[in-house]
Scaffold this active site. Structure first.
Site, PDB file in Angstrom:
ATOM      1  N   SER A 152       0.856  -1.185   0.000  1.00 30.65           N
ATOM      2  CA  SER A 152       0.000   0.000   0.000  1.00 30.65           C
ATOM      3  C   SER A 152       0.892   1.235   0.000  1.00 30.65           C
ATOM      4  O   SER A 152       2.113   1.123   0.084  1.00 30.65           O
ATOM      5  CB  SER A 152      -0.930  -0.003   1.211  1.00 30.65           C
ATOM      6  OG  SER A 152      -0.163   0.000   2.385  1.00 30.65           O
ATOM      7  N   GLY A 154       1.855   3.049  -2.288  1.00 31.65           N
ATOM      8  CA  GLY A 154       2.800   3.124  -3.399  1.00 31.65           C
ATOM      9  C   GLY A 154       4.070   2.303  -3.236  1.00 31.65           C
ATOM     10  O   GLY A 154       4.967   2.356  -4.080  1.00 31.65           O
ATOM     11  N   GLU A 260     -11.631   4.739  -4.981  1.00 30.11           N
ATOM     12  CA  GLU A 260     -10.743   5.521  -5.849  1.00 30.11           C
ATOM     13  C   GLU A 260     -11.082   5.305  -7.327  1.00 30.11           C
ATOM     14  O   GLU A 260     -11.230   4.155  -7.763  1.00 30.11           O
ATOM     15  CB  GLU A 260      -9.284   5.107  -5.616  1.00 30.11           C
ATOM     16  CG  GLU A 260      -8.800   5.387  -4.204  1.00 30.11           C
ATOM     17  CD  GLU A 260      -7.364   4.898  -3.983  1.00 30.11           C
ATOM     18  OE1 GLU A 260      -6.576   4.832  -4.947  1.00 30.11           O
ATOM     19  OE2 GLU A 260      -7.042   4.572  -2.830  1.00 30.11           O
ATOM     20  N   GLU A 272      -9.326   1.235  -6.946  1.00 32.45           N
ATOM     21  CA  GLU A 272      -9.302   0.356  -5.774  1.00 32.45           C
ATOM     22  C   GLU A 272     -10.129   1.008  -4.683  1.00 32.45           C
ATOM     23  O   GLU A 272     -10.690   2.073  -4.892  1.00 32.45           O
ATOM     24  CB  GLU A 272      -7.859   0.121  -5.309  1.00 32.45           C
ATOM     25  CG  GLU A 272      -7.123   1.391  -4.936  1.00 32.45           C
ATOM     26  CD  GLU A 272      -5.905   1.147  -4.044  1.00 32.45           C
ATOM     27  OE1 GLU A 272      -5.537  -0.008  -3.784  1.00 32.45           O
ATOM     28  OE2 GLU A 272      -5.348   2.143  -3.563  1.00 32.45           O
ATOM     29  N   ASP A 279      -6.835   8.239   3.421  1.00 37.76           N
ATOM     30  CA  ASP A 279      -5.911   9.344   3.747  1.00 37.76           C
ATOM     31  C   ASP A 279      -6.305  10.654   3.046  1.00 37.76           C
ATOM     32  O   ASP A 279      -6.304  11.715   3.661  1.00 37.76           O
ATOM     33  CB  ASP A 279      -4.436   8.954   3.515  1.00 37.76           C
ATOM     34  CG  ASP A 279      -4.129   8.357   2.153  1.00 37.76           C
ATOM     35  OD1 ASP A 279      -5.018   8.362   1.277  1.00 37.76           O
ATOM     36  OD2 ASP A 279      -2.994   7.878   1.960  1.00 37.76           O
ATOM     37  N   THR A 280      -6.696  10.575   1.768  1.00 41.34           N
ATOM     38  CA  THR A 280      -7.065  11.809   1.055  1.00 41.34           C
ATOM     39  C   THR A 280      -8.306  12.460   1.680  1.00 41.34           C
ATOM     40  O   THR A 280      -8.549  13.652   1.488  1.00 41.34           O
ATOM     41  CB  THR A 280      -7.343  11.545  -0.436  1.00 41.34           C
ATOM     42  OG1 THR A 280      -8.453  10.633  -0.539  1.00 41.34           O
ATOM     43  CG2 THR A 280      -6.141  10.928  -1.137  1.00 41.34           C
ATOM     44  N   ARG A 357       4.703  10.279   6.490  1.00 40.81           N
ATOM     45  CA  ARG A 357       3.763  11.370   6.716  1.00 40.81           C
ATOM     46  C   ARG A 357       3.684  11.656   8.213  1.00 40.81           C
ATOM     47  O   ARG A 357       3.317  10.782   8.993  1.00 40.81           O
ATOM     48  CB  ARG A 357       2.390  10.986   6.155  1.00 40.81           C
ATOM     49  CG  ARG A 357       1.397  12.132   6.123  1.00 40.81           C
ATOM     50  CD  ARG A 357       0.230  11.822   5.168  1.00 40.81           C
ATOM     51  NE  ARG A 357      -0.457  10.628   5.603  1.00 40.81           N
ATOM     52  CZ  ARG A 357      -0.911   9.673   4.792  1.00 40.81           C
ATOM     53  NH1 ARG A 357      -0.760   9.763   3.494  1.00 40.81           N
ATOM     54  NH2 ARG A 357      -1.531   8.633   5.282  1.00 40.81           N
TER      55      ARG A 357
HETATM   56  N1  LIG Z   1      -2.955   2.065 -13.800  1.00 41.96           N
HETATM   57  C1  LIG Z   1      -2.571   3.269 -13.385  1.00 41.96           C
HETATM   58  N2  LIG Z   1      -2.472   4.292 -14.262  1.00 41.96           N
HETATM   59  C2  LIG Z   1      -2.070   5.529 -13.867  1.00 41.96           C
HETATM   60  N3  LIG Z   1      -1.745   5.841 -12.608  1.00 41.96           N
HETATM   61  C3  LIG Z   1      -1.830   4.870 -11.681  1.00 41.96           C
HETATM   62  C4  LIG Z   1      -2.244   3.531 -12.007  1.00 41.96           C
HETATM   63  N4  LIG Z   1      -2.229   2.791 -10.886  1.00 41.96           N
HETATM   64  C5  LIG Z   1      -1.827   3.612  -9.901  1.00 41.96           C
HETATM   65  N5  LIG Z   1      -1.581   4.858 -10.359  1.00 41.96           N
HETATM   66  C6  LIG Z   1      -1.151   6.020  -9.559  1.00 41.96           C
HETATM   67  O1  LIG Z   1      -0.523   5.563  -8.361  1.00 41.96           O
HETATM   68  C7  LIG Z   1      -1.318   5.893  -7.209  1.00 41.96           C
HETATM   69  C8  LIG Z   1      -1.256   4.774  -6.172  1.00 41.96           C
HETATM   70  O2  LIG Z   1      -1.783   3.597  -6.718  1.00 41.96           O
HETATM   71  P1  LIG Z   1      -2.748   2.640  -5.888  1.00 41.96           P
HETATM   72  O3  LIG Z   1      -3.858   3.432  -5.320  1.00 41.96           O
HETATM   73  O4  LIG Z   1      -3.086   1.475  -6.720  1.00 41.96           O
HETATM   74  O5  LIG Z   1      -1.679   2.201  -4.769  1.00 41.96           O
HETATM   75  P2  LIG Z   1      -1.686   2.069  -3.227  1.00 41.96           P
HETATM   76  O6  LIG Z   1      -0.289   1.691  -2.912  1.00 41.96           O
HETATM   77  O7  LIG Z   1      -2.762   1.139  -2.852  1.00 41.96           O
HETATM   78  O8  LIG Z   1      -1.998   3.468  -2.632  1.00 41.96           O
HETATM   79  P3  LIG Z   1      -2.850   3.808  -1.298  1.00 41.96           P
HETATM   80  O9  LIG Z   1      -2.768   2.637  -0.388  1.00 41.96           O
HETATM   81  O10 LIG Z   1      -2.129   5.022  -0.776  1.00 41.96           O
HETATM   82  O11 LIG Z   1      -4.211   4.129  -1.806  1.00 41.96           O
HETATM   83  C9  LIG Z   1      -2.711   6.139  -7.763  1.00 41.96           C
HETATM   84  O12 LIG Z   1      -3.465   6.949  -6.892  1.00 41.96           O
HETATM   85  C10 LIG Z   1      -2.373   6.801  -9.102  1.00 41.96           C
HETATM   86  O13 LIG Z   1      -1.979   8.139  -8.926  1.00 41.96           O
HETATM   87  N1  LIG Z   2      -2.793   4.969   2.635  1.00 36.59           N
HETATM   88  C1  LIG Z   2      -3.037   4.357   3.898  1.00 36.59           C
HETATM   89  C2  LIG Z   2      -2.813   5.337   5.050  1.00 36.59           C
HETATM   90  O1  LIG Z   2      -2.620   6.504   4.855  1.00 36.59           O
HETATM   91  N2  LIG Z   2      -2.848   4.823   6.280  1.00 36.59           N
HETATM   92  C3  LIG Z   2      -2.575   5.581   7.474  1.00 36.59           C
HETATM   93  O2  LIG Z   2      -1.172   5.650   7.680  1.00 36.59           O
HETATM   94  C4  LIG Z   2      -0.817   4.922   8.860  1.00 36.59           C
HETATM   95  C5  LIG Z   2       0.530   4.246   8.730  1.00 36.59           C
HETATM   96  O3  LIG Z   2       1.482   5.256   8.709  1.00 36.59           O
HETATM   97  P1  LIG Z   2       3.059   4.923   8.855  1.00 36.59           P
HETATM   98  O4  LIG Z   2       3.446   4.125   7.649  1.00 36.59           O
HETATM   99  O5  LIG Z   2       3.692   6.276   8.907  1.00 36.59           O
HETATM  100  O6  LIG Z   2       3.217   4.144  10.146  1.00 36.59           O
HETATM  101  C6  LIG Z   2      -1.959   3.962   9.096  1.00 36.59           C
HETATM  102  O7  LIG Z   2      -2.031   3.510  10.420  1.00 36.59           O
HETATM  103  C7  LIG Z   2      -3.139   4.839   8.688  1.00 36.59           C
HETATM  104  O8  LIG Z   2      -3.488   5.756   9.680  1.00 36.59           O
HETATM  105 MG   LIG Z   3      -4.750   3.975  -3.703  1.00 41.38          MG
END
Ligand SMILES: Nc1ncnc2c1ncn2[C@@H]1O[C@H](COP(=O)(O)OP(=O)(O)OP(=O)(O)O)[C@@H](O)[C@H]1O
Ligand SMILES: NCC(=O)N[C@@H]1O[C@H](COP(=O)([O-])[O-])[C@@H](O)[C@H]1O
Ligand SMILES: [Mg+2]
Length: 387
Positions: A152, A154, A260, A272, A279-280, A357
């Site tokens: 997660s 990224g 999303e 997804e 977070d957003t 963050r």
């Molecule tokens: N297929 C795609 N095409 C273009 N951009 C993408 C694609 N997949 C992901 N991204 C970009 O990368 C970001 C993170 O991807 P995704 O939400 O799948 O990952 P994540 O690791 O689950 O993030 P989070 O847990 O923070 O939501 C997306 O919000 C988007 O900006």
């Molecule tokens: N995209 C998911 C997300 O933003 N999750 C938030 O970040 C924390 C983990 O932060 P850390 O990696 O700094 O411990 C999680 O516990 C949740 O609050």
């Molecule tokens: Mg995402």
């Protein structure tokens, strides 16, 4: 329905901290659980536990000890089979154990949306070896996006511009993968106009409702700023709401979901979803009468949500660390707060690493552009120092 309830939070980061505050404002009892001590939600919870949430034994121990009415996952990395067992034993898992199980990894939720429900997603394929990834990449085309199935924020994710970059992307994904699975997903790169989070509130005994859409900008697969409302055409919003209802209905239960989407010139593409606050969605800490944490709590407890009112165009901007440190101080707080309609959340994480963050700046203004500028400005005034 009688309060207080005992809520066990699995994951105690910044999202859990705000949720705990919302729960306690209505007098509930919160047990905050995470893998490290002094996590943000632990600082405001009634009780806390430090365990490995991937360990079934650890989960059993804390659940038997505290006997919560509700288990509220706050992160993805949890032994979800154990949640299914708790649910069978009569504890309510939010939104459902199935939802946490389906969203823990990228493949199951993707298949539910695309194959079972027929929702438009990016074209995708899986690979478990570099050779398979090379074949999949040539079929999907370039650029494409490679991500570990288990990750997660990224982690392990990269955009692949050409065949020569596939091997680097494979290694990066395997390094960034949670657990020991060597499975990656490769997706067509979507050239979107905007990406949004649609906060979707699924209720036990009332229809699904939505917050105004949130636009966001990501770097390294992690969110940098978000704003509300996102400017998207009414028919696009309706299409996104229909997909969000369809997917969350398939997962069941109650609570807030961050759904999303990529919005392109002519399509709404499901990406997804988080079966919990997103977070957003921290922008709702300043933008709405009920923020996403209060909405989650009300949905979980079956309390009414008579209205969701957005006060004004609003934005959030993240405050990131730049290095490893276990001595965290913030400079510039007074400067950041000197502007009207600006606020901060400093999470109180006990240590930092590059890009972790550590806080978020929030702002309201006449337009989303102005709110974004104010939130960005406030975040950039905060400097993280050692002492
Ligand atoms: N297929 C795609 N095409 C273009 N951009 C993408 C694609 N997949 C992901 N991204 C970009 O990368 C970001 C993170 O991807 P995704 O939400 O799948 O990952 P994540 O690791 O689950 O993030 P989070 O847990 O923070 O939501 C997306 O919000 C988007 O900006
Ligand atoms: N995209 C998911 C997300 O933003 N999750 C938030 O970040 C924390 C983990 O932060 P850390 O990696 O700094 O411990 C999680 O516990 C949740 O609050
Ligand atoms: Mg995402």
């Amino acid at each position: 329905m009688k309060l207080p309830k005992k809520l066990m939070l699995l994951g105690s980061g910044e999202l859990g901290k705000e949720f705990t505050i919302a729960a306690q404002r209505l007098g509930n009892h919160v047990v905050a659980v995470d893998r490290y001590p002094h996590a943000p939600a632990m600082q405001v919870a009634d009780e806390c536990e430090v365990i490995s949430m991937l360990s079934a034994e650890d989960l059993e121990r804390v659940v038997s000890k505290h006997q919560p009415d509700y288990i509220i996952p706050e992160i993805e990395a949890i032994r979800t089979e154990k949640l299914l067992e708790f649910e069978q034993r009569g504890i309510t898992v939010i939104p459902t154990a199935k939802a946490t199980d389906y969203t823990m990894n990228r493949d199951r939720i993707r298949e539910l949306a695309h194959q079972e429900l027929g929702v438009r997603t990016a074209k995708y394929a899986y690979a478990t070896t570099l050779a398979e990834l090379q074949v999949a990449a040539s079929e999907i085309g370039f650029p494409n996006v490679v991500k570990p199935v288990m990750s997660s924020s990224g982690k392990g994710q990269s955009v692949v511009a050409s065949a020569t970059e596939v091997e680097t992307a494979w290694n990066y994904a395997i390094d960034g993968s949670r657990g020991d699975t060597h499975k990656v997903i490769i997706e067509e790169f979507i050239n979107f106009e905007i990406e949004i989070t649609l906060l979707t509130i699924k209720q036990w005994n009332a229809p699904t409702i939505f917050c105004p859409p949130i636009g966001h900008r990501q770097e390294r697969g992690d969110y940098q700023e978000s704003w509300q409302p996102a400017q998207i055409k009414p028919d696009r919003l309706l299409a996104a709401q229909e997909i969000a209802t369809q997917v969350t209905d398939a997962l069941g239960g109650a609570g807030i979901f961050g759904v999303e989407f990529f919005i392109t010139a002519d399509e709404v593409i499901f990406s997804e979803l988080s079966p919990r606050p997103h977070d957003t969605g921290m922008v709702t800490l300043i933008s709405q009468n009920l923020n996403e944490f209060e909405l989650h709590l009300r949905a979980v407890l079956g309390l009414p949500i008579p209205n969701i009112v957005q006060y004004a165009p609003s934005a959030s901007a993240v405050i990131l660390a730049s290095k490893n440190s276990d001595s965290i101080y913030f400079n510039g707080v007074a400067e950041a707060l000197s502007v009207p309609d600006v606020d901060l959340r400093l999470f109180g994480k006990p240590d930092s690493r590059p890009y972790r963050r550590m806080g978020v700046a929030l702002a309201k203004a006449e337009t989303t552009e102005l709110a974004r500028a104010k939130a960005f400005e406030a975040a950039s005034k905060i400097e993280i120092v050692d002492r």
